[in-house]
Scaffold this motif. Structure first.
Motif, PDB file in Angstrom:
ATOM      1  N   GLU A  16       0.840  -1.199   0.000  1.00  0.00           N
ATOM      2  CA  GLU A  16       0.000   0.000   0.000  1.00  0.00           C
ATOM      3  C   GLU A  16       0.872   1.244   0.000  1.00  0.00           C
ATOM      4  O   GLU A  16       1.895   1.272   0.665  1.00  0.00           O
ATOM      5  N   ALA A  25      -9.677   0.995   4.967  1.00  0.00           N
ATOM      6  CA  ALA A  25      -9.831   1.426   3.577  1.00  0.00           C
ATOM      7  C   ALA A  25     -11.259   1.883   3.304  1.00  0.00           C
ATOM      8  O   ALA A  25     -11.513   2.606   2.354  1.00  0.00           O
TER       9      ALA A  25
ATOM     10  N   TRP B  63      -5.754   0.164  -4.775  1.00  0.00           N
ATOM     11  CA  TRP B  63      -6.561  -1.045  -4.994  1.00  0.00           C
ATOM     12  C   TRP B  63      -7.384  -1.380  -3.766  1.00  0.00           C
ATOM     13  O   TRP B  63      -8.513  -1.859  -3.873  1.00  0.00           O
ATOM     14  N   ARG B  64      -6.851  -1.126  -2.577  1.00  0.00           N
ATOM     15  CA  ARG B  64      -7.616  -1.423  -1.355  1.00  0.00           C
ATOM     16  C   ARG B  64      -8.867  -0.552  -1.275  1.00  0.00           C
ATOM     17  O   ARG B  64      -9.948  -0.999  -0.921  1.00  0.00           O
ATOM     18  N   ARG B  65      -8.670   0.721  -1.595  1.00  0.00           N
ATOM     19  CA  ARG B  65      -9.781   1.659  -1.556  1.00  0.00           C
ATOM     20  C   ARG B  65     -10.834   1.269  -2.593  1.00  0.00           C
ATOM     21  O   ARG B  65     -12.029   1.296  -2.331  1.00  0.00           O
ATOM     22  N   ILE B 514     -11.663  -9.271  -4.941  1.00  0.00           N
ATOM     23  CA  ILE B 514     -10.562  -8.782  -4.102  1.00  0.00           C
ATOM     24  C   ILE B 514      -9.229  -9.256  -4.668  1.00  0.00           C
ATOM     25  O   ILE B 514      -8.281  -8.466  -4.805  1.00  0.00           O
ATOM     26  N   ALA B 518      -6.332  -6.857  -6.078  1.00  0.00           N
ATOM     27  CA  ALA B 518      -5.003  -6.904  -5.467  1.00  0.00           C
ATOM     28  C   ALA B 518      -3.941  -7.099  -6.541  1.00  0.00           C
ATOM     29  O   ALA B 518      -2.879  -6.452  -6.534  1.00  0.00           O
TER      30      ALA B 518
END
Lengths: 214, 582
Positions: A16, A25, B63-65, B514, B518
């Motif tokens: 991240e 997030a 990508w997490r958001r 997911i 990722a």
């Protein structure tokens, strides 16, 4: 499309960017998500179906409301939905798996019986016997007359299935077979553009025409 | 197989390619914000959505958001669908006065529509109020499709961006998919369908006084009606597949003519095929997109022909009774149980393969009544992971994962670090790719095994013996791969199946999303490496062959044992000479 400026060192795969989302997030996403869902609901769940309904009722009022057939001020059926006929003086539709009665247009369904299921094999036998199949010299029964459709509401039979029934109907009505065959031929709908789908006969329309033969 | 059957299949494929190329180019412009003509027409709507939601058009998400936005948005959507079903008895928009849906079916349906599966543990006209269909199911038809397209676009950004941390904005990709692609196409298709007789009205039903007292018992025939055309249009375009009526696209009010059948068939595969072209345009190498599309066709065409052939051959039981199953100018012949006369064999078989190749799941014939081999093809197409066309967005991101596996296997052969589109494929990407391949397969096989040993899994079977096993296998294959079609004899409204299928749909959709995001994040952060003499070109016939081989091998190795117990055993039993089987 803007791109973030890259750092000197590419981060490890899956890592991240530092300090992007300090905790969680999903933080700050719930409100936009709820608002987006509301907006999309209004757009695709209200405006879109109302727009289609309005346009459909203006441009194609008959088709949008079920393609109903009126006779003497009464609705006698839909051009698109089959009906069960039992009288030997009428053309019969295909078997139907709907319950509690065949051709229940408020609860469509097929039999969902597998080809090897003994219950289906037994049903095939009973239907064929009811049609008088297997009698010496009788022509072979077309397959659609002993099989139930997927919807249970199939308005059609194959031209072969209609012609197969001509001798029975002609005998009961004391009509000339040639005349009936001509009636069937006039009700055969060919493939669309000569290519799409299969040739077929609408049983309800055929029977309505039969009833009004002079 | 008749000449006309072959011609109808060929015509369909030709029309599909003809439409997919321009649409694919258009969508590429939509996602890069350069579809100027469309933006002039619909820009106010797009900007209005952003303003009402309080999001910025130039937002960038890690990508997490991005994944979190997908999950939060889908969770809220599922909750709304659940609430609508439970409360429909006291809400307006319920002319048929249907009561609340049971908790387990409501759970199942909420997951099913949010995950773009549209598995239906209920009969539409007898269970769902019009309000539930419109505000719940109809909306999810749009947004679940738009979600899949958005995730795909994020993955493609991962491949095209270099040393980047962000994948774009989920809100923007979602809005653009809905406003510029799904809504306009649905409007056009819905009106075309109505012109042919697909119903679109807010009346619950019409009553006919039938000619001979037949039809639903007594002298009256109650014809269920509703706003079907608007929902049918998006259910096909968004590879959702959930029918307005129980019989789905076999119902004459959903699919009345051969022309509506062709239009809906095209709608099922149109966006998934076009997205391959979009992919090529976005990576600035159109050949990459056509290579993936070609691999899909190479798997799709032979399997379609197998199904047409198997259904046209008919069933031994009818042959033994002397029933005429031969095709002629006057009859389609073949195995007509569960099929409509207007569609016959060719269109029923073509639909069965299209709807399972794409993760659509609508049916115009009952798959449960197909011949064993004719039913095995749709089953296996789902088990391949819904990547032969697949769902809108989800099919292509699944296929790109297989492309990454293919270059990895090729890399192993020559002992070189694999690359795809200039990105090095390393351990992290492969871990994610393995998850994408293995999770649905594990759900299918474990779920089927569990159902086989539990009484609650056996009692709802609609057919005995090997075919009953196929029903269970089909149900879990359909759920875990987000297809939604069924061997409908299995009663799936009970607590066991409603819950189990609900869970595999959940895993099959969101764990994959997911993993894909990722992977996209990891790829975006890498820099492009220039192609060298040792780089495997991923646009030629060699790569297409390799990709097809990987897909087919993984699918075969994983599922052949299960298929042998179901359709293969049924076929051999049904067609065995009588001296072998007493």
């Amino acid at each position: 499309m803007t791109q973030r400026s890259s750092t000197n060192q590419a981060p490890a795969p899956g890592a991240e960017p530092a300090g992007a989302e300090p905790d969680g997030a999903a933080r700050g996403l719930w409100l936009p998500a709820a608002r987006m869902l509301l907006v999309m609901t209004a757009l695709t769940g209200v405006v879109y179906p109302l727009l289609v309904t309005g346009a459909a009722q203006v441009a194609f009022p008959d088709e949008a409301s079920g393609s109903l057939i009126h006779r003497d001020g009464q609705v006698v059926g839909s051009r698109l939905i089959g009906q069960a006929f039992a009288s030997p003086g009428l053309f019969w539709s295909r078997p139907s798996a709907t319950g509690p009665a065949p051709y229940n247009a408020a609860a469509s369904t097929g039999s969902n019986l597998g080809p090897s299921n003994p219950a289906l094999v037994e049903a095939f036998g009973a239907r064929a016997a009811a049609l008088g199949a297997g009698a010496a010299g009788a022509p072979r029964v077309p397959v659609d007359l002993v099989t139930a459709s997927g919807s249970g509401l199939d308005p059609h039979i194959s031209p072969a299935a209609a012609l197969w029934q001509v001798p029975r109907v002609a005998k009961v009505r004391a009509l000339d077979e040639a005349r009936l065959r001509a009636l069937v031929a006039a009700h055969v709908e060919g493939r669309t553009f000569g290519v799409l789908g299969e040739p077929r006969v609408n049983v309800l329309l055929l029977n309505l025409a039969l009833e009004s033969l002079p | 197989m008749t000449g006309n059957s072959l011609f109808q299949v060929a015509l369909f494929l030709a029309l599909l390619l003809l439409l997919a190329v321009p649409l694919g180019g258009y969508m590429a412009r939509v996602y890069t914000g350069t579809a100027h003509g469309a933006q002039r027409l619909g820009g106010w709507l797009e900007r209005g959505c952003y303003r009402l939601c309080g999001v910025r058009a130039d937002e960038e998400m890690s990508w997490r958001r991005y994944a979190a936005a997908v999950l939060v948005f889908n969770l809220l959507g599922a909750l709304v669908v659940y609430a609508l079903q439970r409360l429909q008895g006291v809400l307006p928009g319920n002319p048929a006065q249907l009561g609340a849906v049971t908790p387990e079916v409501s759970f199942n349906t909420a997951i099913s529509f949010a995950s773009n599966t549209n598995w239906q543990a209920y009969g539409g006209e007898t269970t769902m109020a019009h309000l539930t269909q419109m505000l719940g199911l109809g909306v999810q038809n749009f947004v679940s499709a738009a979600t899949g397209m958005a995730v795909l676009v994020a993955l493609v950004r991962g491949l095209t961006r270099s040393g980047a941390r962000a994948l774009g904005s989920f809100w923007v990709d979602l809005t653009r998919s809905a406003v510029y692609v799904l809504l306009p196409l649905s409007l056009l298709l819905a009106l075309a369908l109505v012109s042919q007789g697909v119903v679109q009205t807010f009346a619950a039903s019409a009553v006919a006084h039938s000619v001979e007292g037949g039809g639903g018992g007594g002298v009256e025939q109650v014809l269920a009606l509703g706003p079907a055309a608007s929902q049918v249009a998006i259910k096909q375009l968004g590879t959702n597949g959930g029918g307005f009526f129980n019989a789905n696209a076999a119902h004459p009010f959903e699919n009345p003519t051969p022309l509506t059948n062709l239009l809906q068939l095209l709608a099922i595969l149109l966006i998934p095929a076009a997205l391959c072209v979009t992919f090529g345009a976005l990576v600035k190498d159109r050949r990459q997109g056509f290579a993936v599309l070609a691999a899909m066709m190479v798997v799709f065409i032979p399997l379609t022909l197998v199904t047409v052939g198997a259904e046209q051959a008919g069933t031994p039981a009818l042959a033994a009774l002397g029933v005429d199953q031969a095709p002629s100018d006057l009859s389609a012949g073949g195995n007509m149980e569960g099929k409509e006369v207007r569609f016959g064999i060719a269109n029923s078989a073509l639909w069965a393969t299209s709807t399972t190749a794409a993760s659509n799941g609508s049916v115009n014939a009952m798959h449960d009544s197909f011949t064993p081999l004719g039913g095995m093809v749709p089953l296996w197409l789902m088990q391949l992971g819904e990547i032969i066309f697949g769902g809108v967005g989800s099919g292509l991101y699944g296929m790109l994962v297989y492309a990454i596996l293919a270059v990895f296997i090729a890399g192993l052969m020559v002992g070189r670090t694999p690359e795809y589109l200039g990105k090095k494929i390393e351990a992290f990407e492969l871990k994610m790719a393995s998850l994408v391949v293995l999770l649905p397969a594990a759900c299918v096989l474990c779920g089927t095994a569990l159902a086989c040993v539990l009484p609650a899994g056996n009692s709802p079977l609609g057919n005995p013996g090997t075919h009953g096993f196929s029903e269970i296998l089909y149900a879990f294959s359909s759920g875990a791969n987000n297809n939604g079609s069924a061997f409908g004899g299995l009663t799936v409204s009970g607590p066991f199946y409603a819950t189990a299928i609900g869970l595999v749909m959940l895993i099959g959709r969101y764990w994959l999303i997911i993993a894909v995001l990722a992977m996209a994040g990891a790829l975006a952060s890498k820099r492009h490496v220039p192609a060298s003499a040792g780089t495997l070109p991923t646009h030629g016939p060699l790569f297409v062959g390799l990709l097809v081989a990987v897909v087919v091998l993984v699918g075969a190795l994983t599922f052949v044992p299960a298929l042998a117990l179901g359709p293969v055993a049924e076929h051999l039993t049904a067609n065995a000479p009588s001296e072998v089987l007493p």
